[in-house]
Design a protein around this motif. Structure first.
Motif, PDB file in Angstrom:
ATOM      1  N   PHE A   9       0.794  -1.234   0.000  1.00 42.48           N
ATOM      2  CA  PHE A   9       0.000   0.000   0.000  1.00 42.48           C
ATOM      3  C   PHE A   9       0.823   1.280   0.000  1.00 42.48           C
ATOM      4  CE2 PHE A   9      -2.163  -3.126   2.844  1.00 42.48           C
ATOM      5  CZ  PHE A   9      -3.064  -3.608   1.907  1.00 42.48           C
ATOM      6  N   SER A  28      -3.174   9.722   5.494  1.00 42.36           N
ATOM      7  CA  SER A  28      -3.162   8.571   4.581  1.00 42.36           C
ATOM      8  C   SER A  28      -2.942   7.257   5.313  1.00 42.36           C
ATOM      9  CB  SER A  28      -2.060   8.715   3.527  1.00 42.36           C
ATOM     10  OG  SER A  28      -2.241   9.847   2.754  1.00 42.36           O
ATOM     11  N   LEU A  32      -5.847   4.512   6.148  1.00 38.91           N
ATOM     12  CA  LEU A  32      -5.677   3.199   5.533  1.00 38.91           C
ATOM     13  C   LEU A  32      -5.634   2.111   6.601  1.00 38.91           C
ATOM     14  CD1 LEU A  32      -5.441   1.559   2.994  1.00 38.91           C
ATOM     15  CD2 LEU A  32      -2.996   2.098   2.922  1.00 38.91           C
ATOM     16  N   TYR A  35      -9.166   1.474   7.582  1.00 38.50           N
ATOM     17  CA  TYR A  35      -9.865   0.685   6.560  1.00 38.50           C
ATOM     18  C   TYR A  35      -9.504  -0.791   6.678  1.00 38.50           C
ATOM     19  CZ  TYR A  35     -11.793  -0.538   2.003  1.00 38.50           C
ATOM     20  OH  TYR A  35     -12.507  -1.116   0.989  1.00 38.50           O
TER      21      TYR A  35
END
Length: 166
Positions: A9, A28, A32, A35
């Motif tokens: 990622f 970010s 992430l 998520y």
């Protein structure tokens, strides 16, 4: 900001946030990680390990010590102030990570950040735009729909994780 290598990622960790250009920022990696914690193995078989790595990445690159044994994160390479939205989100994601079986020190990180952020909401509900003015009164006002609402959502998410509802 250190180079992102040996971690899936990486392409998502650099990109514009509120300034032009591919500036790295804490949002970010924290978002992430969140998520991954929400989707778990449906998204990534190593979701817990990768979520931890993403938080560690944000803390290593933009983290700094604050009073009260708290580690805050700056928003961006060029804006290293500890704004409320990013730090309350760090607190909630750290709490969720600990709730889901991550290392227990993430629970303490979550508690410390959420507690820190609650001091930047005035008694009348007005948001304070930042949490980085150590020893000075925090100014009033802020991005009402962005940071203040983010702070409140993150505090509720962290409270649920502290109660074991992850």
């Amino acid at each position: 900001m250190r180079e992102c290598v040996d971690m899936p990622f990486c392409q998502f960790l650099r990109g514009p946030q509120s300034r032009p250009g591919p500036e790295p920022h804490s949002w970010s990696s924290i978002e992430l990680a969140r998520y991954l914690l929400e989707e778990k193995s449906a998204l990534d078989s190593q979701w817990l390990e990768h979520a931890q790595a993403l938080l560690a990445y944000a803390l290593a690159d933009l983290g700094y010590a604050a009073p009260g044994n708290t580690t805050l994160v700056g928003e961006q390479d060029e804006d290293t102030k500890a704004w409320g939205g990013a730090n309350s989100r760090l607190g909630s994601v750290a709490a969720i990570l600990a709730c889901l079986g991550g290392p227990k020190y993430y629970a303490q990180l979550g508690q410390n950040n959420v507690a820190w952020m609650t001091y930047f909401i005035d008694v009348d509900g007005c948001s304070s735009p930042n949490a980085y003015l150590f020893g000075e009164p925090a100014p009033r006002g802020g991005w009402q729909e962005d940071a203040h609402t983010d702070v409140l959502h993150s505090i509720v998410d962290a409270m649920r994780a502290f109660a074991g509802q992850c």
